[in-house]
Design an enzyme around this catalytic site. Structure first.
Site, PDB file in Angstrom:
ATOM      1  N   SER A   1       0.821  -1.209   0.000  1.00  0.00           N
ATOM      2  CA  SER A   1       0.000   0.000   0.000  1.00  0.00           C
ATOM      3  C   SER A   1       0.855   1.259   0.000  1.00  0.00           C
ATOM      4  O   SER A   1       0.323   2.351  -0.157  1.00  0.00           O
ATOM      5  CB  SER A   1      -0.911   0.017   1.231  1.00  0.00           C
TER       6      SER A   1
ATOM      7  N   HIS B   1      -3.967  -3.886  -4.236  1.00  0.00           N
ATOM      8  CA  HIS B   1      -4.011  -3.646  -2.786  1.00  0.00           C
ATOM      9  C   HIS B   1      -5.386  -3.973  -2.226  1.00  0.00           C
ATOM     10  O   HIS B   1      -6.352  -3.225  -2.424  1.00  0.00           O
ATOM     11  CB  HIS B   1      -3.652  -2.189  -2.478  1.00  0.00           C
TER      12      HIS B   1
ATOM     13  N   GLU C   1      -7.451  -1.712  -4.636  1.00  0.00           N
ATOM     14  CA  GLU C   1      -6.842  -0.607  -5.381  1.00  0.00           C
ATOM     15  C   GLU C   1      -5.893  -1.201  -6.424  1.00  0.00           C
ATOM     16  O   GLU C   1      -4.913  -1.856  -6.078  1.00  0.00           O
ATOM     17  CB  GLU C   1      -6.110   0.328  -4.423  1.00  0.00           C
TER      18      GLU C   1
ATOM     19  N   ASN D   1      -5.004   4.444   2.055  1.00  0.00           N
ATOM     20  CA  ASN D   1      -4.012   4.694   3.100  1.00  0.00           C
ATOM     21  C   ASN D   1      -3.466   6.114   3.090  1.00  0.00           C
ATOM     22  O   ASN D   1      -2.825   6.546   4.047  1.00  0.00           O
ATOM     23  CB  ASN D   1      -2.864   3.682   3.000  1.00  0.00           C
TER      24      ASN D   1
END
Length: 291
Positions: free
Chosen positions: A120, A141, A153, A191
């Site tokens: 991430s 991700h 992601e 994140n």
């Protein structure tokens, strides 16, 4: 374009075990690699317990449980990944560790095999650079807990081919996940917000503003989250949170991404989170989230 039937997952920790459930549940042959046999045994036990709970809750037909488990196999030997069509890496957030792993996989897997990283924070392009096949490398991700969260992601590196990205995207949809395309940047979308947000929550504990359980209660009650930041941090693990902070802060210099001192003290004390029975909260068992 060859069909993807077998998926390898590297790492039998919290994230890897969850990704493996997603793959096996969707009907893919799923191989899980970890250097530690005990970690593989724990992941298999957690998977069975999670699926049994899914049956009890009426979310999974009872006859599907043995079918899913028959798709799941663990190994401490990377050579067992030779027939994988896609390999998803979910190991430590360390570029040298990831390069070492993918360098070995490149010698084992067929040229058609796509490599993906669950990172991430580390650059997909940088990881791909040590994979031996940068054009067949992509970021995927998943979000914790992967067996429950739908978001993935999807991030191409500078060298990722359009065919590779398209195939990985199709697999993501076949897994029943919700892919979102992002650029190859630290933290991607989720994140970028969560690492500073979770650090803010840790700093509230450092300042004695409230107890961890009360911070979670406040956030869940006011914002409608299913999980508070303390629970999420304990699931991620303090050791992983430190690596996430270092990776993101090292690139962005964002002050809120800097690792709080309390995280480093907790690591020194062995209070890593749910996997050690104590983190910001205490745990009586090692059940997987949702089991």
């Amino acid at each position: 374009m060859s069909e993807i039937k077998t998926i390898g997952v590297c790492g039998a920790g919290t994230m890897g075990a969850g990704i493996a459930i997603v793959c096996a549940r969707a009907g893919f042959r799923t191989r899980v690699f970890d250097l530690n046999q005990a970690a593989l045994d724990r992941a298999r036990g957690q998977t069975e317990a999670f699926l049994r709970k899914s049956v009890e809750r009426g979310k999974l037909a009872a006859d599907k449980l043995p079918e899913i488990m028959s798709q799941w196999s663990g190994s401490t030997d990377l050579a067992d990944f030779a027939d994988c069509d896609l390999v998803i890496e979910a190991v430590f957030e360390s570029l040298p560790v990831k390069h070492d792993l993918f360098g070995k996989l490149d010698k084992i897997c067929a040229p058609r095999t796509i490599f993906a990283s669950n990172t991430s924070t580390i650059s997909i392009t940088e990881i791909a650079g040590g994979s031996g096949r940068p054009d067949r490398f992509v970021g995927m991700h998943f979000c914790l807990p992967a067996q429950l969260m739908k978001l993935v992601e999807m991030s191409p590196g500078l060298t990722t081919s359009e065919e590779t990205f398209s195939r990985a995207w199709s697999v993501c949809e076949a897994l029943g996940q919700k892919p979102v395309r992002t650029q190859d940047t630290p933290g991607f979308v989720l994140n970028y917000f969560l690492i500073p947000f979770n650090n803010d929550a840790i700093r509230l504990v450092e300042q004695g503003v409230a107890e961890p359980a009360d911070i979670d209660l406040a956030i869940k009650t006011a914002m409608g989250y299913a999980m508070g930041p303390m629970e999420l941090l304990d699931l991620v693990g303090m050791d992983t949170q430190k690596l996430l902070c270092e990776a993101m802060h090292g690139v962005t210099n964002e002050p809120r991404a800097a690792c709080p001192p309390l995280v480093k003290r907790m690591i020194a004390a062995g209070w890593l989170g749910k996997k050690t029975g104590r983190g910001l909260l205490r745990y009586a068992d090692s059940k997987m989230f949702g089991a």
